[in-house]
Design a protein around this motif. Structure first.
Motif, PDB file in Angstrom:
ATOM      1  N   VAL A 107       0.867  -1.169   0.000  1.00 47.27           N
ATOM      2  CA  VAL A 107       0.000   0.000   0.000  1.00 47.27           C
ATOM      3  C   VAL A 107       0.905   1.221   0.000  1.00 47.27           C
ATOM      4  O   VAL A 107       1.846   1.307   0.779  1.00 47.27           O
ATOM      5  N   TYR A 108       0.633   2.172  -0.890  1.00 43.40           N
ATOM      6  CA  TYR A 108       1.586   3.253  -1.125  1.00 43.40           C
ATOM      7  C   TYR A 108       1.216   4.596  -0.507  1.00 43.40           C
ATOM      8  O   TYR A 108       1.942   5.558  -0.655  1.00 43.40           O
ATOM      9  N   ASP A 109       0.099   4.697   0.167  1.00 45.17           N
ATOM     10  CA  ASP A 109      -0.272   6.003   0.701  1.00 45.17           C
ATOM     11  C   ASP A 109       0.620   6.343   1.899  1.00 45.17           C
ATOM     12  O   ASP A 109       1.173   5.455   2.559  1.00 45.17           O
ATOM     13  N   PRO A 110       0.805   7.636   2.195  1.00 43.96           N
ATOM     14  CA  PRO A 110       1.757   8.057   3.230  1.00 43.96           C
ATOM     15  C   PRO A 110       1.505   7.457   4.616  1.00 43.96           C
ATOM     16  O   PRO A 110       2.434   7.026   5.287  1.00 43.96           O
TER      17      PRO A 110
ATOM     18  N   VAL B  53       6.982   4.918  -3.457  1.00 41.90           N
ATOM     19  CA  VAL B  53       6.312   6.195  -3.720  1.00 41.90           C
ATOM     20  C   VAL B  53       5.888   6.132  -5.175  1.00 41.90           C
ATOM     21  O   VAL B  53       6.718   5.913  -6.060  1.00 41.90           O
ATOM     22  N   GLU B  54       4.593   6.271  -5.415  1.00 42.46           N
ATOM     23  CA  GLU B  54       4.092   6.132  -6.780  1.00 42.46           C
ATOM     24  C   GLU B  54       3.476   7.424  -7.281  1.00 42.46           C
ATOM     25  O   GLU B  54       3.342   8.390  -6.544  1.00 42.46           O
ATOM     26  N   ASN B  55       3.077   7.406  -8.523  1.00 47.19           N
ATOM     27  CA  ASN B  55       2.498   8.562  -9.193  1.00 47.19           C
ATOM     28  C   ASN B  55       1.022   8.686  -8.812  1.00 47.19           C
ATOM     29  O   ASN B  55       0.144   8.353  -9.571  1.00 47.19           O
ATOM     30  N   ARG B  56       0.762   9.160  -7.623  1.00 49.25           N
ATOM     31  CA  ARG B  56      -0.612   9.380  -7.171  1.00 49.25           C
ATOM     32  C   ARG B  56      -1.008  10.821  -7.477  1.00 49.25           C
ATOM     33  O   ARG B  56      -0.171  11.710  -7.377  1.00 49.25           O
ATOM     34  N   PRO B  57      -2.233  11.039  -7.791  1.00 50.54           N
ATOM     35  CA  PRO B  57      -2.642  12.432  -7.983  1.00 50.54           C
ATOM     36  C   PRO B  57      -2.481  13.190  -6.666  1.00 50.54           C
ATOM     37  O   PRO B  57      -3.054  12.819  -5.661  1.00 50.54           O
ATOM     38  N   SER B  58      -1.646  14.185  -6.679  1.00 52.26           N
ATOM     39  CA  SER B  58      -1.430  15.003  -5.483  1.00 52.26           C
ATOM     40  C   SER B  58      -1.991  16.385  -5.737  1.00 52.26           C
ATOM     41  O   SER B  58      -1.643  17.019  -6.719  1.00 52.26           O
ATOM     42  N   PRO B  59      -2.840  16.893  -4.848  1.00 57.61           N
ATOM     43  CA  PRO B  59      -3.433  18.204  -5.072  1.00 57.61           C
ATOM     44  C   PRO B  59      -2.423  19.341  -4.956  1.00 57.61           C
ATOM     45  O   PRO B  59      -2.656  20.415  -5.450  1.00 57.61           O
ATOM     46  N   SER B  60      -1.286  19.091  -4.312  1.00 54.38           N
ATOM     47  CA  SER B  60      -0.333  20.184  -4.125  1.00 54.38           C
ATOM     48  C   SER B  60       1.070  19.615  -3.918  1.00 54.38           C
ATOM     49  O   SER B  60       1.229  18.453  -3.581  1.00 54.38           O
TER      50      SER B  60
ATOM     51  N   GLY C 111      12.853   4.919   5.198  1.00 49.51           N
ATOM     52  CA  GLY C 111      13.753   3.777   5.077  1.00 49.51           C
ATOM     53  C   GLY C 111      14.344   3.754   3.679  1.00 49.51           C
ATOM     54  O   GLY C 111      14.827   4.757   3.179  1.00 49.51           O
ATOM     55  N   TRP C 112      14.273   2.600   3.023  1.00 47.46           N
ATOM     56  CA  TRP C 112      14.732   2.449   1.635  1.00 47.46           C
ATOM     57  C   TRP C 112      13.583   2.924   0.755  1.00 47.46           C
ATOM     58  O   TRP C 112      12.549   2.280   0.679  1.00 47.46           O
ATOM     59  N   CYS C 113      13.757   4.033   0.092  1.00 48.97           N
ATOM     60  CA  CYS C 113      12.683   4.628  -0.710  1.00 48.97           C
ATOM     61  C   CYS C 113      12.826   4.214  -2.168  1.00 48.97           C
ATOM     62  O   CYS C 113      13.892   4.377  -2.754  1.00 48.97           O
ATOM     63  N   THR C 114      11.756   3.697  -2.728  1.00 47.47           N
ATOM     64  CA  THR C 114      11.730   3.363  -4.146  1.00 47.47           C
ATOM     65  C   THR C 114      10.684   4.238  -4.817  1.00 47.47           C
ATOM     66  O   THR C 114       9.505   4.167  -4.473  1.00 47.47           O
ATOM     67  N   ILE C 115      11.143   5.075  -5.736  1.00 47.04           N
ATOM     68  CA  ILE C 115      10.235   5.956  -6.477  1.00 47.04           C
ATOM     69  C   ILE C 115       9.876   5.260  -7.776  1.00 47.04           C
ATOM     70  O   ILE C 115      10.758   4.868  -8.543  1.00 47.04           O
ATOM     71  N   MET C 116       8.596   5.083  -8.021  1.00 46.65           N
ATOM     72  CA  MET C 116       8.129   4.377  -9.213  1.00 46.65           C
ATOM     73  C   MET C 116       8.527   5.137 -10.474  1.00 46.65           C
ATOM     74  O   MET C 116       8.580   6.359 -10.496  1.00 46.65           O
ATOM     75  N   MET C 117       8.798   4.402 -11.521  1.00 45.25           N
ATOM     76  CA  MET C 117       9.302   4.962 -12.774  1.00 45.25           C
ATOM     77  C   MET C 117       8.292   5.840 -13.504  1.00 45.25           C
ATOM     78  O   MET C 117       8.668   6.701 -14.268  1.00 45.25           O
ATOM     79  N   ASP C 118       7.003   5.641 -13.270  1.00 42.81           N
ATOM     80  CA  ASP C 118       5.986   6.379 -14.024  1.00 42.81           C
ATOM     81  C   ASP C 118       5.646   7.730 -13.396  1.00 42.81           C
ATOM     82  O   ASP C 118       4.668   8.361 -13.768  1.00 42.81           O
ATOM     83  N   MET C 119       6.447   8.210 -12.482  1.00 40.11           N
ATOM     84  CA  MET C 119       6.165   9.484 -11.824  1.00 40.11           C
ATOM     85  C   MET C 119       6.272  10.639 -12.828  1.00 40.11           C
ATOM     86  O   MET C 119       7.182  10.674 -13.635  1.00 40.11           O
ATOM     87  N   ARG C 120       5.329  11.559 -12.750  1.00 41.89           N
ATOM     88  CA  ARG C 120       5.329  12.718 -13.658  1.00 41.89           C
ATOM     89  C   ARG C 120       6.623  13.510 -13.522  1.00 41.89           C
ATOM     90  O   ARG C 120       7.219  13.573 -12.450  1.00 41.89           O
TER      91      ARG C 120
END
Length: 139
Positions: free
Chosen positions: A70-73, A96-103, A117-126
């Motif tokens: 689950v990727y939410d904060p 951390v994925e490409n979730r619609p963020s209002p700000s 911890g070990w942060c993985t940023i998903m490749m499809d991030m804007r």
């Protein structure tokens, strides 16, 4: 998945689910050990069942463990709090994925939650979020 049920009679285990799982885990470890011997520079992630299969044999053989699917904060923070109690924080991976963020501030909250911890940023991030992530990582 590490199996815990096997009805074959030609395997080296009893019918006990604990015995089946023990032998399956040993086979799983053997795969890691063989890959490590053949590729000593390769990083290994444990992502079995969203990080729910964690034991000290896995910890010894992997570099980081996916602690939640689950990727939410808030879920990332809860999973990190639980997992880092028993594991080194640097092994606890959050996505951390490409979730619609209002700000941008809410994106930063999401990013910082994954960076505990070990942060993985998903490749499809804007693209705009990627540059913001780079700036946050530099802080």
């Amino acid at each position: 998945m590490i199996v815990d049920k096997c009805i074959r009679s030609n395997h080296l285990h009893t019918s006990s689910s604990a015995d089946v799982a023990y032998h399956a885990a040993r086979g799983y470890y053997q795969v890691y050990d063989t890959l490590r011997a053949e590729n000593p520079e390769l990083l290994f992630e444990n992502c079995v069942n969203g990080g729910h299969t964690v034991d000290y044999g896995i910890v010894r053989r992997t570099h980081y463990i996916s602690i939640t699917d689950v990727y939410d904060p808030v879920s990332n923070r809860q999973a990190f709090y639980d997992a880092s109690y028993a594991l080194p924080p640097s092994m606890c991976e959050c996505y951390v994925e490409n979730r619609p963020s209002p700000s941008i501030p809410s994106f930063r909250y999401m990013l910082r939650s994954g960076m505990m911890g070990w942060c993985t940023i998903m490749m499809d991030m804007r693209n705009g979020l990627r540059s913001s992530a780079r700036r946050q990582n530099a802080i």
